[in-house]
Design a protein around this motif. Structure first.
Motif, PDB file in Angstrom:
ATOM      1  N   LEU A   1       0.815  -1.213   0.000  1.00 36.77           N
ATOM      2  CA  LEU A   1       0.000   0.000   0.000  1.00 36.77           C
ATOM      3  C   LEU A   1       0.848   1.262   0.000  1.00 36.77           C
ATOM      4  O   LEU A   1       0.338   2.356  -0.249  1.00 36.77           O
ATOM      5  N   GLY A   2       2.127   1.096   0.334  1.00 35.94           N
ATOM      6  CA  GLY A   2       2.984   2.269   0.533  1.00 35.94           C
ATOM      7  C   GLY A   2       2.955   2.747   1.965  1.00 35.94           C
ATOM      8  O   GLY A   2       3.330   3.890   2.257  1.00 35.94           O
ATOM      9  N   ALA A   3       2.521   1.864   2.891  1.00 31.20           N
ATOM     10  CA  ALA A   3       2.434   2.238   4.303  1.00 31.20           C
ATOM     11  C   ALA A   3       3.819   2.417   4.895  1.00 31.20           C
ATOM     12  O   ALA A   3       4.781   1.754   4.505  1.00 31.20           O
ATOM     13  N   THR A   4       3.920   3.322   5.858  1.00 30.37           N
ATOM     14  CA  THR A   4       5.140   3.500   6.626  1.00 30.37           C
ATOM     15  C   THR A   4       4.795   3.392   8.103  1.00 30.37           C
ATOM     16  O   THR A   4       3.636   3.520   8.500  1.00 30.37           O
ATOM     17  N   GLY A   5       5.814   3.154   8.933  1.00 25.93           N
ATOM     18  CA  GLY A   5       5.600   3.106  10.373  1.00 25.93           C
ATOM     19  C   GLY A   5       4.740   1.946  10.830  1.00 25.93           C
ATOM     20  O   GLY A   5       4.107   2.010  11.889  1.00 25.93           O
ATOM     21  N   THR A   6       4.696   0.866  10.055  1.00 26.11           N
ATOM     22  CA  THR A   6       3.896  -0.302  10.441  1.00 26.11           C
ATOM     23  C   THR A   6       4.470  -0.899  11.708  1.00 26.11           C
ATOM     24  O   THR A   6       5.621  -1.352  11.729  1.00 26.11           O
ATOM     25  N   ASN A   7       3.680  -0.896  12.789  1.00 27.65           N
ATOM     26  CA  ASN A   7       4.196  -1.368  14.070  1.00 27.65           C
ATOM     27  C   ASN A   7       3.053  -1.430  15.066  1.00 27.65           C
ATOM     28  O   ASN A   7       1.885  -1.252  14.717  1.00 27.65           O
ATOM     29  N   ALA A   8       3.382  -1.673  16.318  1.00 27.74           N
ATOM     30  CA  ALA A   8       2.398  -1.671  17.408  1.00 27.74           C
ATOM     31  C   ALA A   8       3.152  -1.506  18.713  1.00 27.74           C
ATOM     32  O   ALA A   8       4.369  -1.686  18.778  1.00 27.74           O
ATOM     33  N   HIS A   9       2.425  -1.132  19.767  1.00 27.51           N
ATOM     34  CA  HIS A   9       3.030  -1.111  21.093  1.00 27.51           C
ATOM     35  C   HIS A   9       2.002  -1.551  22.128  1.00 27.51           C
ATOM     36  O   HIS A   9       0.793  -1.426  21.923  1.00 27.51           O
ATOM     37  N   THR A  10       2.505  -2.078  23.220  1.00 27.45           N
ATOM     38  CA  THR A  10       1.670  -2.481  24.351  1.00 27.45           C
ATOM     39  C   THR A  10       2.186  -1.768  25.589  1.00 27.45           C
ATOM     40  O   THR A  10       3.397  -1.639  25.791  1.00 27.45           O
ATOM     41  N   TRP A  11       1.258  -1.281  26.409  1.00 30.15           N
ATOM     42  CA  TRP A  11       1.631  -0.673  27.682  1.00 30.15           C
ATOM     43  C   TRP A  11       0.624  -1.133  28.731  1.00 30.15           C
ATOM     44  O   TRP A  11      -0.081  -2.117  28.533  1.00 30.15           O
TER      45      TRP A  11
END
Length: 990
Positions: free
Chosen positions: A171-181
């Motif tokens: 898709l041209g996505a950037t910053g593909t990630n996740a976080h848990t807190w």
């Protein structure tokens, strides 16, 4: 400038900034209104909210935050779940976090070649893990793990690794990630605006079903992440602080990463139950900020995520804390420099304490004129000190930290921090401070939240913390209504002897958990295959997004001052903030005392104002100033509200022309430099990416080593440095202005920035010669669990025509979750948490390009990891479908990119260093469009294959397999003082 990282308040308006105004103005009431659009969708909106938020609630309970930002044709997306480590079962800590990892692995449609056959194996793996968890006999446990490994290999014949990442990349996505807190898990992508429909369809499928495929390899990656935490002294001291602050609550008793024992004994049943319980639409929010159409977007969100099934959600009742009684102290040990933290427990979000602690925090430390800033940092009483608050759902805390000078104890630093709190309690701050703090926060909002990512972050935080957006809009006006007496009264009741002290001391950490190498059999990646879902997904065509290229010569306009200085400028069309830089094209390469001189200015006053008074005057104006000398350039900068530019420039010029040398301040300055150097030696990132990398690249003659010894610094007189800083204005210079009303800015320069006569040419710069690479292994012994490695090969001199191929190569081969390197080393073999490779373009037309690679892995996995990386760097795997996806992703990223605002100037500066005077992205875009996999293979064979590497390694000497390193070259153990060209502490007499 200190910015709040916990309270999200957004009044993004151009406000009249003046500390002379009364803080008793009556704020405009903030109200929430519900509106129904033409299609029947209702949303909430807040009056006086320039962020333009529309907050929808779908029938299934999903919250949808929408806001429009047309700076570029992209949309920052977040999918937030009110589920974090607070809700981990006691026997399965770390569950929320490794569930986050598994949500990237696909569903019964994504990532599978034959779901019915794969499911049989996955069910078997789940049962085996339950047996493994219950088994107490170590030998039987190992046998079960071996069986898990065998079945996992068999299952992988029906799976395709990283299909989700491949599709988002396409898709041209950037910053593909996740976080848990503690209270949240948040999934992230920034996508081109024309790909919203495909992204929504993909995410609907992703969150509809959880499939725990490739689990044991991913769990091993989580273990590597756990090891990185064990090597992070800051994280360890943070965890100790929380444990003491919250002896009952999960904030202090359940780490997000989990315990080693629980990671070793996971339950796939528990993970599925957690997903089914919390990953439901009425416990989730979607945040979309960017170039979107409100009505069309909410219809598409409803057509996809509106299909998810609503379920009743009951969050567990968490323990309540008793008030802290007395002072609780603890110690944490590790190899990095020492620091002390003091923390006071507070109430959480949406409370009056949030407002009052916020004000107290900024009065104490705002980066400029706070009590800690002026009394400790400015006077160099400690090495450095500061404070910051955090507010969570149930509780919050206000933490203070400080690092000692040479010969100073942590206990002394603690007492100095407490002494500043006592000043706050006595009201020893000036009456204008509260209004200045509020205006500073408003200015920070204008700077920080004009971009889509920061604003989207604010929205998901509001959802996680159940905050009404109207309250966030009104937050600063409410702060402004608080009186000094209220602050003092609160400080006296809040900051009592009921706090936590955490001492981070140098020494061996005996709590480290050593993890064995489980000997995972590499699983099948099947990178040349695709699920039916991905095939169909790739066949969907989105409306084409055309790239927009920039003509720098028309976008950057020019004028001159009365005395002939060139002023380049770009208009700020967003708000009333400005940024001005006086640029000198010389730096420490031309005179290595220059950086020392401009740094010394920070601690000086003038004939009329002390250094502390000068800071206060700037803070009253809401103006920041900076003087920075890099290797090649020096910048004298001002930023803040446009209308106060003339007064700010006048103050800066007063300092520049009338700075008074201060012997005591200089002696403290030299001691601080000495201590910084000693502290730098304890930072493994500085050693690897600074000392070792520079040595591998330049040998002994590097910028990093071209420093002034402490014994020589002691001989320099303060007057010499002041004269050098003042003489700077007599050199050739140019100016860049970003803001409104350039004529007013030039008028201010004409009035206050006077230069006379013919300006001097720059002295000749020192040249650093790049060394040939190959056959060397540079090793530093460091007390750590993981080992980290970098590979460096000198390539050909810079060629503009290589930039297109290198950009595509990096996407396909070495960077991102769907790259070849990441798949092979982490996904297939579980040899590292982080691994990448790149063809790095030179920063100067006369420099060389470099081939670089990195891995962070357990020492006992190093031989396998090295072999895997070297195999990849010798023979690039060819996968036609993956290449086409990488090519499409690269083109879409260029098409969605917009160079705007001040970046127009700074990007042009970067290109000119490469000998390029146009927007070369157009040529790159056209070149990449026509590239084939064979072209990329040719690029690889020409520029990467067969390169000779210098290898840099940092790790624990007791654990590293030196025989495997010797296969890479001659191993040389490096002395850290030698790497940085520091004097030994015993050689310094201060």
């Amino acid at each position: 400038m200190k910015h709040l990282n916990f309270v999200v308040v957004f009044i993004l308006v151009a406000f009249v900034y003046s500390c002379k105004k009364s803080n008793k103005e009556t704020p405009t009431p903030v109200k929430t209104e519900t509106i129904t659009d033409a299609n029947g969708f209702s949303y909430e909106t807040v009056n006086n909210d320039p962020t333009g938020l529309r907050l929808y609630t779908l029938d299934n309970g999903l919250k949808v935050y929408l806001s429009k930002n047309t700076d570029e044709p992209t949309i920052q997306t977040y999918i937030a779940v009110r589920a974090g480590s607070n809700y981990d079962p006691k026997e399965s800590t770390g569950l929320a976090h490794y569930l986050e990892h598994m949500v990237f692995k696909g569903t019964h449609k994504i990532g599978t070649l034959d779901w019915e056959k794969e499911k049989v194996y996955l069910d078997s793996i789940s049962q085996l893990y339950e047996q493994h968890r219950a088994e107490q006999d170590p030998d039987k446990k190992r046998a079960l793990y071996k069986k898990i490994d065998e079945v996992s290999l068999a299952a992988s014949q029906f799976s395709v690794a990283n299909e989700y990442d491949k599709m988002t990349s396409s898709l041209g996505a950037t910053g593909t990630n996740a976080h848990t807190w503690f209270e949240e898990t948040v999934y992230k992508n920034k996508i081109p605006a024309n790909e919203l429909s495909k992204w929504l369809a993909l995410e609907e499928e992703r969150f509809s079903t959880l499939v725990l495929r490739l689990f044991h390899t991913e769990l091993e990656a989580v273990f590597e992440e756990y090891n990185r935490g064990q090597d992070n002294d800051f994280r360890k001291s943070y965890a100790a602080m929380l444990s003491d602050l919250f002896p009952k609550h999960p904030y202090g008793q359940q780490k997000t990463i989990g315990t080693a024992e629980h990671l070793k004994n996971p339950s796939l049943v528990d993970i599925n139950n957690y997903f089914d319980k919390y990953y439901v639409p009425n416990n989730m929010a979607m945040v979309l900020v960017g170039d979107l159409d409100f009505d069309k977007t909410i219809q598409e969100v409803n057509a996809t995520f509106g299909n998810l099934e609503k379920k009743e959600v009951v969050h567990p009742e968490l323990p309540k804390e008793e008030p802290l009684s007395g002072i609780i102290e603890s110690e944490v040990f590790g190899p990095t420099s020492e620091r002390v933290t003091i923390a006071f427990r507070s109430q959480g979000v949406n409370t009056k304490e949030e407002q009052l602690v916020t004000l107290c925090d900024m009065i104490l430390a705002n980066g400029n004129a706070g009590l800690i800033d002026l009394n400790l940092n400015q006077k160099q009483i400690v090495q450095n000190a500061g404070c910051s608050p955090t507010f969570l759902n149930d509780y919050g805390y206000h933490s203070f930290n400080g690092s000692p000078k040479e010969g100073q104890s942590l206990e002394e630093v603690k007492d100095l921090l407490l002494s500043q709190i006592e000043k706050l309690k006595k009201g020893e701050f000036e009456d204008w401070m509260i209004e200045a703090v509020v205006n500073d926060l408003k200015k920070s909002q204008l700077q920080q939240y004009e971009n889509s990512t920061a604003l989207a972050t604010a929205y998901f935080n509001a959802f996680i913390h159940r905050e009404n957006w109207a309250d966030k809009v009104a937050f600063l006006d409410e702060l402004k209504s608080i009186t000094k007496q209220e602050v003092v009264d609160f400080a006296n009741s809040f900051y009592q002897n009921n706090y936590v002290v955490t001492y981070k001391r140098k020494g061996e950490d005996k709590s480290i958990v050593k993890v064995s190498n489980p000997g995972i059999t590499p699983v099948n990646l099947n990178r040349d295959k695709a699920s039916e879902y991905m095939t169909n997904f790739n066949a969907i065509k989105s409306e084409e997004l055309k790239p927009v290229f920039i003509d720098y010569k028309t976008e950057i306009k020019e004028t001159t001052t009365d005395n002939g200085l060139k002023v380049s400028y770009v208009e700020n069309k967003t708000n009333d903030l400005f940024n001005m830089n006086i640029i000198f094209d010389m730096g420490s390469d031309h005179n290595k005392q220059l950086d020392l001189a401009v740094g010394y200015l920070e601690y000086l006053g003038t004939d009329k104002l002390s250094a502390e008074d000068l800071k206060k005057e700037f803070y009253k104006l809401g103006i920041d100033y900076s003087v920075n000398a890099g290797p090649e350039k020096t910048y004298v900068g001002l930023s803040g509200l446009k209308e106060n530019l003339p007064k700010g420039l006048e103050l800066l010029e007063q300092l520049w022309t009338n700075a008074k040398p201060d012997q005591e301040a200089y002696e403290k300055y030299v001691k601080a430099i000495s201590k910084d150097r000693q502290n730098n030696k304890t930072n493994k990132a500085s050693i690897l990416r600074g000392g070792l990398l520079n040595y591998a690249k330049y040998g002994e003659n590097s910028r990093l080593r071209n420093i002034i010894p402490i014994t020589e610094l002691e001989l320099i007189t303060p007057q010499e440095l002041v004269d050098l800083a003042k003489d700077l204005r007599n050199y050739k210079q140019r100016i860049f202005y970003y803001g409104k009303d350039v004529d007013a800015a030039v008028a201010a320069l004409n009035t206050h920035h006077n230069v006379f006569g013919e300006l001097k040419d720059y002295p000749e710069a020192k040249v650093y010669t790049e060394q040939e690479t190959g056959g060397n292994v540079f090793f530093v012994d460091f007390d750590m669990v993981q080992s980290e490695m970098m590979f460096l090969a000198k390539g050909d001199p810079f060629k503009p025509e290589n930039m297109a191929a290198s950009t595509l190569f990096n996407t396909y081969f070495g960077s991102g979750l769907s790259s070849i390197v990441f798949q092979e080393i982490r996904e297939s073999k579980s040899l590292a948490y982080s691994a990448w490779a790149s063809y790095a373009t030179a920063r100067d037309k006369d420099d060389s390009n470099y081939v670089m690679a990195y891995m962070g892995t357990q020492a006992n996995k190093m031989p396998q990891a090295v072999e895997a990386m070297m195999n990849l760097m010798s023979d690039m795997p060819e996968a036609e479908d993956q290449f086409n996806a990488a090519k499409e992703a690269t083109l879409k990223k260029i098409a969605a990119q917009r160079i705007t605002k001040a970046n127009i100037f700074w990007n042009y500066e970067r290109l000119q260093k490469l000998g390029i005077d146009n927007d070369n992205r157009e040529e790159m875009y056209n070149t990449i469009q026509n590239m084939t996999l064979e072209d990329l293979k040719t690029f690889f064979n020409t520029n990467i294959k067969g390169e000779k590497y210098n290898v840099m390694v940092i790790g624990n000497k007791k654990d590293v397999d030196f025989k495997s390193l010797e296969k890479l070259g001659k191993v040389k153990e490096m002395d850290v003082d030698y790497l940085f060209n520091y004097q030994k502490p015993t050689d310094i007499k201060i």
